[in-house]
Design a protein around this motif. Structure first.
Motif, short mmCIF file in Angstrom:
data_model
loop_
_atom_site.label_atom_id
_atom_site.label_comp_id
_atom_site.label_asym_id
_atom_site.label_seq_id
_atom_site.Cartn_x
_atom_site.Cartn_y
_atom_site.Cartn_z
N LEU A 43 127.65 6.41 83.70
CA LEU A 43 128.89 7.13 83.42
C LEU A 43 128.65 8.58 83.02
CD1 LEU A 43 130.78 4.34 81.47
CD2 LEU A 43 131.01 4.97 83.87
N GLU A 44 127.42 8.89 82.62
CA GLU A 44 127.10 10.25 82.20
C GLU A 44 126.79 11.11 83.41
OE1 GLU A 44 123.88 10.04 79.45
OE2 GLU A 44 124.99 8.76 78.07
N PRO A 45 127.04 12.41 83.32
CA PRO A 45 126.68 13.29 84.43
C PRO A 45 125.17 13.29 84.65
CG PRO A 45 127.86 14.50 82.72
CD PRO A 45 127.66 13.10 82.23
N ALA A 46 124.78 13.49 85.88
CA ALA A 46 123.36 13.57 86.20
C ALA A 46 122.76 14.80 85.52
CB ALA A 46 123.16 13.65 87.71
N ALA A 47 121.50 14.72 85.15
CA ALA A 47 120.86 15.84 84.46
C ALA A 47 120.82 17.07 85.36
CB ALA A 47 119.45 15.44 84.04
N GLN A 48 120.46 16.89 86.60
CA GLN A 48 120.40 18.02 87.52
C GLN A 48 120.53 17.49 88.94
OE1 GLN A 48 120.38 21.29 86.92
NE2 GLN A 48 120.44 21.68 89.10
N ASP A 49 121.38 18.12 89.70
CA ASP A 49 121.57 17.75 91.10
C ASP A 49 120.33 18.20 91.87
OD1 ASP A 49 122.50 17.13 93.58
OD2 ASP A 49 124.06 18.68 93.63
N PRO A 50 119.70 17.31 92.65
CA PRO A 50 118.51 17.69 93.39
C PRO A 50 118.74 18.86 94.35
CG PRO A 50 118.94 15.34 93.63
CD PRO A 50 120.06 15.93 92.85
N SER A 57 129.32 13.62 87.89
CA SER A 57 129.43 12.34 87.22
C SER A 57 130.11 11.33 88.14
CB SER A 57 130.23 12.47 85.92
OG SER A 57 131.59 12.72 86.22
N ARG A 58 129.94 10.08 87.83
CA ARG A 58 130.59 9.02 88.59
C ARG A 58 132.10 9.17 88.53
NH1 ARG A 58 129.17 3.69 90.20
NH2 ARG A 58 130.93 2.26 90.13
N ALA A 59 132.61 9.54 87.35
CA ALA A 59 134.06 9.70 87.18
C ALA A 59 134.61 10.81 88.08
CB ALA A 59 134.39 9.98 85.72
N SER A 60 133.87 11.92 88.19
CA SER A 60 134.36 13.02 89.03
C SER A 60 134.32 12.63 90.50
CB SER A 60 133.57 14.30 88.78
OG SER A 60 132.26 14.19 89.26
N LEU A 61 133.32 11.86 90.91
CA LEU A 61 133.26 11.39 92.29
C LEU A 61 134.41 10.43 92.59
CD1 LEU A 61 129.42 10.83 92.74
CD2 LEU A 61 130.81 12.66 93.70
N GLN A 62 134.72 9.58 91.62
CA GLN A 62 135.83 8.65 91.82
C GLN A 62 137.16 9.41 91.89
OE1 GLN A 62 135.09 5.93 88.55
NE2 GLN A 62 134.24 4.40 89.95
N GLN A 69 141.78 10.02 99.33
CA GLN A 69 142.56 8.90 99.87
C GLN A 69 144.06 9.21 99.84
OE1 GLN A 69 140.92 5.80 97.37
NE2 GLN A 69 139.57 5.09 99.00
N ALA A 70 144.51 9.84 98.76
CA ALA A 70 145.93 10.21 98.67
C ALA A 70 146.28 11.24 99.75
CB ALA A 70 146.24 10.76 97.28
#
Length: 87
Positions: A43-50, A57-62, A69-70
């Motif tokens: 649930l926490e944001p990744a430390a650094q995007d490769p 974060s998972r929440a922002s992707l969701q 979809q909307a």
């Protein structure tokens, strides 16, 4: 026993982490505190995007997925409306 997509996804994630740690995945299920840490970390944001971008974060992707979809639903309705006008 019915397994929903979330349970299957959780099982794959725990299996991957267990493989990296060199333990059986049942180890995490026997040690619920470790399993809770795995769930909290997702649930926490990744430390650094490769790729060098900002952490995601998972929440922002969701949220992005829900918005996409909307938008697809709105566009499909608009296409139907235009097709109806053409016929």
């Amino acid at each position: 026993m019915v397994v929903d997509d979330h349970d299957a996804e959780d099982s794959r994630r725990v299996s991957a982490i267990a493989r990296q740690a060199g333990v059986d995945r049942s180890f995490f299920y026997r040690h619920r505190d470790l399993l809770d840490i795995v769930h909290a970390a997702e649930l926490e944001p990744a430390a650094q995007d490769p790729a060098g971008g900002s952490p995601v974060s998972r929440a922002s992707l969701q949220a992005d997925l829900a918005n996409a979809q909307a938008r697809n639903t709105r566009l499909a309705a608009r296409v139907q409306q235009l097709e109806k006008r053409l016929s």
